[in-house]
Design an enzyme around this catalytic site. Structure first.
Site, PDB file in Angstrom:
ATOM      1  N   ASP A 196     -30.568 -32.088  92.547  1.00 35.87           N
ATOM      2  CA  ASP A 196     -29.891 -30.937  91.953  1.00 35.87           C
ATOM      3  C   ASP A 196     -28.504 -30.693  92.543  1.00 35.87           C
ATOM      4  O   ASP A 196     -27.800 -29.799  92.114  1.00 35.87           O
ATOM      5  CB  ASP A 196     -30.750 -29.671  92.084  1.00 35.87           C
ATOM      6  CG  ASP A 196     -30.993 -29.273  93.539  1.00 35.87           C
ATOM      7  OD1 ASP A 196     -30.361 -29.867  94.433  1.00 35.87           O
ATOM      8  OD2 ASP A 196     -31.807 -28.373  93.774  1.00 35.87           O
ATOM      9  N   ASP A 241     -35.437 -36.519  93.330  1.00 41.04           N
ATOM     10  CA  ASP A 241     -36.025 -35.254  93.748  1.00 41.04           C
ATOM     11  C   ASP A 241     -37.122 -34.936  92.731  1.00 41.04           C
ATOM     12  O   ASP A 241     -37.145 -35.508  91.634  1.00 41.04           O
ATOM     13  CB  ASP A 241     -34.942 -34.171  93.752  1.00 41.04           C
ATOM     14  CG  ASP A 241     -35.473 -32.829  94.202  1.00 41.04           C
ATOM     15  OD1 ASP A 241     -36.359 -32.823  95.069  1.00 41.04           O
ATOM     16  OD2 ASP A 241     -35.008 -31.798  93.690  1.00 41.04           O
ATOM     17  N   CYS A 257       2.049 -50.939  80.702  1.00 42.14           N
ATOM     18  CA  CYS A 257       2.838 -49.697  80.662  1.00 42.14           C
ATOM     19  C   CYS A 257       2.503 -48.828  81.870  1.00 42.14           C
ATOM     20  O   CYS A 257       3.394 -48.305  82.556  1.00 42.14           O
ATOM     21  CB  CYS A 257       2.535 -48.910  79.384  1.00 42.14           C
ATOM     22  SG  CYS A 257       2.934 -49.761  77.842  1.00 42.14           S
ATOM     23  N   THR A 266     -38.657 -31.320  91.951  1.00 43.28           N
ATOM     24  CA  THR A 266     -38.500 -30.061  91.235  1.00 43.28           C
ATOM     25  C   THR A 266     -37.140 -29.976  90.550  1.00 43.28           C
ATOM     26  O   THR A 266     -36.096 -30.095  91.192  1.00 43.28           O
ATOM     27  CB  THR A 266     -38.668 -28.872  92.196  1.00 43.28           C
ATOM     28  OG1 THR A 266     -39.925 -28.994  92.859  1.00 43.28           O
ATOM     29  CG2 THR A 266     -38.611 -27.554  91.445  1.00 43.28           C
ATOM     30  N   CYS A 304       2.191 -64.477  79.262  1.00 41.43           N
ATOM     31  CA  CYS A 304       2.264 -63.017  79.276  1.00 41.43           C
ATOM     32  C   CYS A 304       0.914 -62.438  79.698  1.00 41.43           C
ATOM     33  O   CYS A 304      -0.121 -62.806  79.131  1.00 41.43           O
ATOM     34  CB  CYS A 304       2.640 -62.484  77.889  1.00 41.43           C
ATOM     35  SG  CYS A 304       4.376 -62.772  77.469  1.00 41.43           S
TER      36      CYS A 304
END
Length: 716
Positions: A611, A414, A20, A416, A370
């Protein structure tokens, strides 16, 4: 100069499989002004990138002509939009929340089943009319399928599953197999219905996350409370959350404290005690206290809404395996038509075989070939993997990222805020001439009112130890040295060892104690009272509770772990030793990027966890960048993936989820192609015909979909 593109998002109704999505993608790409199209089956959505001149109505008409419902997505708290009905369409165009048994597709399937059962009854009573009643029953289902096939062909997809079905059923009627043709159409419609139910389950897995947010909120204004829709909350509103109620918005507690049950969002079974100044997230539950919360994000931008939106966008981004399967299927389906034609024509022409028998076999091969099961094998697993990951705080932005995790051989962390909590805590209190509680109380008295992280750590420890904190008089900071004042008539100083040595005699044992604590990567403040050293207070940014276990889990998967930090070498090595990870310290951002490149040149596939701000260069250089955060903008919108709940163990879980998804895809492809191969041989040998052929295709599709849905129960 390249013109700027605009992105418009649409919600699609009745789109339940990759075939679809492919038809819609192809049709919309043919429109003038369209630059790119991304379709998500699981999200029931489509994003169109286009020049400013594209008329939305053209997109609406093009998709509606294929038989799908479509509406431009409106802004909402969870990204949902109603789906408009298209005229004269055969797919379901109802709202996504409508029960599957009320959809137009279900009605068509039941009507076709009823028609074929009636045909059997009439044929038994009036054998002379049997062929005609079965032809009538066949047309109930075949006419809508044939129309879809025609519209797909006109829109650029001539080799659709509907076209194969139409050719096979028409051919069967021409050779007198009308009863079988009718049964095949019924089985095809039942298979489509089952696909729709399975796709609905996948959508519900993410929609269930959106439904965690309550629909109303209690807003406090001038001492009075009133109930308003949660969607109307604005940043700055103060809302009241009663015990046992879900929190309706992201915010910050301004009054009260409560155990917050975050299990619905994070999966954590233990509630967290939160009080004034701490953040709370929409969808979590206040267990035992009344809270007043200042709203920090609107309903359309709260943590859950952003997760849902980003997961839907991720599901539109195809994985490499999925793109390969798409390319393969584009040549595979015409190939199936060619093989079917050769099987039907060559034996009668070359060796005098029976025309009806070999045409029958050729038609069966069309049904066996199919591509539904094959095409859906990858996106169904990818979508389920992305959905189950998001529900557990593992956000991966697309199938390519999800697939890429299985290849990771090194992870650079990392320190901290990633391996550590991100704020110092008091780890050791050594008292001289007083008990530890008294020494802590004197230090906390001096640090009242200071915003320094070390001062906050001392106050937090005094609070947790219930140490009484007396007032300090004439307290003042001495730049670069510490803080001094009078507490209960005692002259008190708290600061560095060097500054303390200027005010009091420090014994050799005390110097050795300071050196030992420093050697563990801890910052030591020396307490002096009335000119005598009264204690040592050591602080350190401690590892996250699961950091050691998370590193061990990566090693168990054969993945190398390394810590990259700008912190001093002594602190870095102390933390690294406690976690069992190698450390590179005193690094600038460009140094971290350089080390990631060195690891890659060693032949490693590198994930970088940070971060999302200071580590941006290294995150960009890594094969996969992972942002660590608790639902912040950075965690959600930076890098390739995000660990939303700050668990180091989640890096290993992402790798395991990726491997589980890829194993599932392998199983799906094996089932899809294996069943086709078996039935291809048995059909040519004359053991199976049209019914088993369509059962093979429908059965494979259902098996593949159900197998992919097993990933929704993955726990990691």
């Amino acid at each position: 100069m390249t013109a700027l593109l605009t992105q418009t998002r649409f919600k699609i109704g009745g789109m339940d499989c990759a075939s679809c999505a492919a038809k819609i993608d192809t049709a919309v790409r043919r429109l003038d002004g369209v630059a790119d199209v991304s379709v998500s089956v699981t999200g029931a959505s489509m994003t169109v990138s286009h020049g400013g001149s594209l008329n939305d109505n053209k997109v609406l008409r093009q998709v509606a002509q294929l038989g799908y419902g479509i509406a431009k997505a409106e802004g909402g708290t969870d990204g949902r939009a109603s789906v408009a009905k298209a005229h004269h369409a055969d797919h379901d165009h109802s709202d996504a929340e409508q029960a599957w048994w009320r959809s137009r597709r279900t009605v068509l399937t039941f009507a076709c089943v009823a028609a074929i059962l009636a045909a059997y009854g009439v044929g038994h009573l009036f054998p002379v009319a049997e062929r005609w009643v079965f032809l009538a029953a066949l047309l109930v289902g075949l006419l809508p399928i044939g129309r879809r096939a025609l519209m797909a062909a006109l829109a650029g997809t001539p080799f659709s599953i509907e076209m194969l079905m139409t050719i096979a059923a028409t051919g069967a009627v021409m050779i007198g197999a009308t009863e079988e043709a009718a049964a095949v159409v019924v089985l095809f419609l039942i298979g489509e219905l089952l696909e729709g139910v399975a796709a609905g389950r996948a959508r519900a897995s993410i929609q269930g996350l959106a439904d965690l947010v309550p629909k109303t909120a209690l807003v406090e204004r001038a001492g009075d409370t009133s109930e308003i829709p949660a969607g109307d909350l604005a940043v700055g509103h103060v809302i009241v959350v009663r015990p046992g109620n879900r929190i309706p918005a992201d915010g910050e507690i301004v009054e009260g404290s409560s155990d917050i049950d975050e299990a619905p969002v994070t999966g954590e079974s233990t509630p967290k005690r939160k009080s004034v100044g701490e953040p709370v997230f929409a969808g979590t539950i206040s267990s035992d206290g009344v809270l007043k919360v200042r709203v920090t994000a609107t309903a359309s931008d709260n943590t859950i809404a952003r997760i849902v939106r980003l997961v839907e966008e991720a599901q539109e981004a195809k994985a490499p395996t999925e793109r390969f399967i798409d390319r393969f299927s584009r040549t595979y389906t015409p190939g199936v038509l060619a093989v079917g034609a050769l099987v039907a024509l060559l034996p009668p022409l070359l060796i005098g075989g029976d025309w009806n028998a070999w045409i029958y076999k050729g038609l069966a091969i069309l049904l066996i070939g199919c591509p539904c099961a094959l095409v859906i094998s990858t996106p169904a697993a990818i979508a389920a993997g992305l959905a189950t990951g998001a529900r557990r705080g593992l956000l991966m932005k697309g199938g390519a990222v999800l697939e890429g995790f299985r290849q990771i051989t090194a992870v650079a962390f990392d320190k901290t805020g990633t391996l550590t909590v991100g704020k110092p805590v008091v780890t050791d209190i050594v008292a001289y001439g007083r008990d530890e509680r008294t020494a802590l109380a004197l230090a906390a008295a001096l640090e009242q009112g200071s915003s320094h992280p070390l001062a906050q750590a001392i106050r937090d420890r005094a609070k947790s130890d219930k140490a009484p904190v007396p007032p300090a008089l004439a307290a003042k900071a001495i730049s670069g040295k510490g803080v001094e004042g009078s507490v209960g008539g005692i002259a008190v100083f708290l600061g560095s060892g060097q500054a303390a040595g200027e005010r009091a005699g420090v014994t050799e044992a005390q110097r050795l104690a300071v050196a030992s604590l420093n050697g563990q990567g801890k910052t030591v403040s020396v307490l002096v009272a009335d000119g005598v050293v009264a204690g040592l207070i050591a602080m350190r940014d401690e590892p996250r509770p699961d950091a050691a276990a998370g590193i061990a889990a990566l090693k168990a998967e054969g993945i190398r772990a390394v810590m990259l930090t700008g912190d001093n070498r002594r602190t870095a090595e102390a933390i690294a030793a406690s976690l069992g990870i190698e450390a590179r310290a005193e690094l600038l951002p460009q140094d971290k990027q350089r080390i990631v490149g060195e690891l890659q040149r060693e032949g490693l596939k590198v994930a970088k966890v940070g971060d999302g701000i200071n580590d941006a260069p290294a995150l960009a250089a890594a094969d996969i960048g992972i942002a660590m955060g608790g639902g912040t903008d950075v965690a959600l919108e930076t890098a390739d993936a995000a660990i939303l709940h700050g668990r180091v163990m989640d890096v290993a879980r992402m790798v395991k989820l990726s491997r589980a998804v890829m194993a599932n895809i392998g199983q799906n492809i094996t089932v899809a192609l294996g069943l086709k191969a078996v039935f291809l041989v048995t059909t040519i040998l004359g053991f199976t015909g049209l019914w088993p052929a369509i059962l093979a295709d429908t059965g494979a599709t259902v098996l593949v979909t159900v197998n992919a849905m097993r990933l929704l129960r993955w726990r990691g």
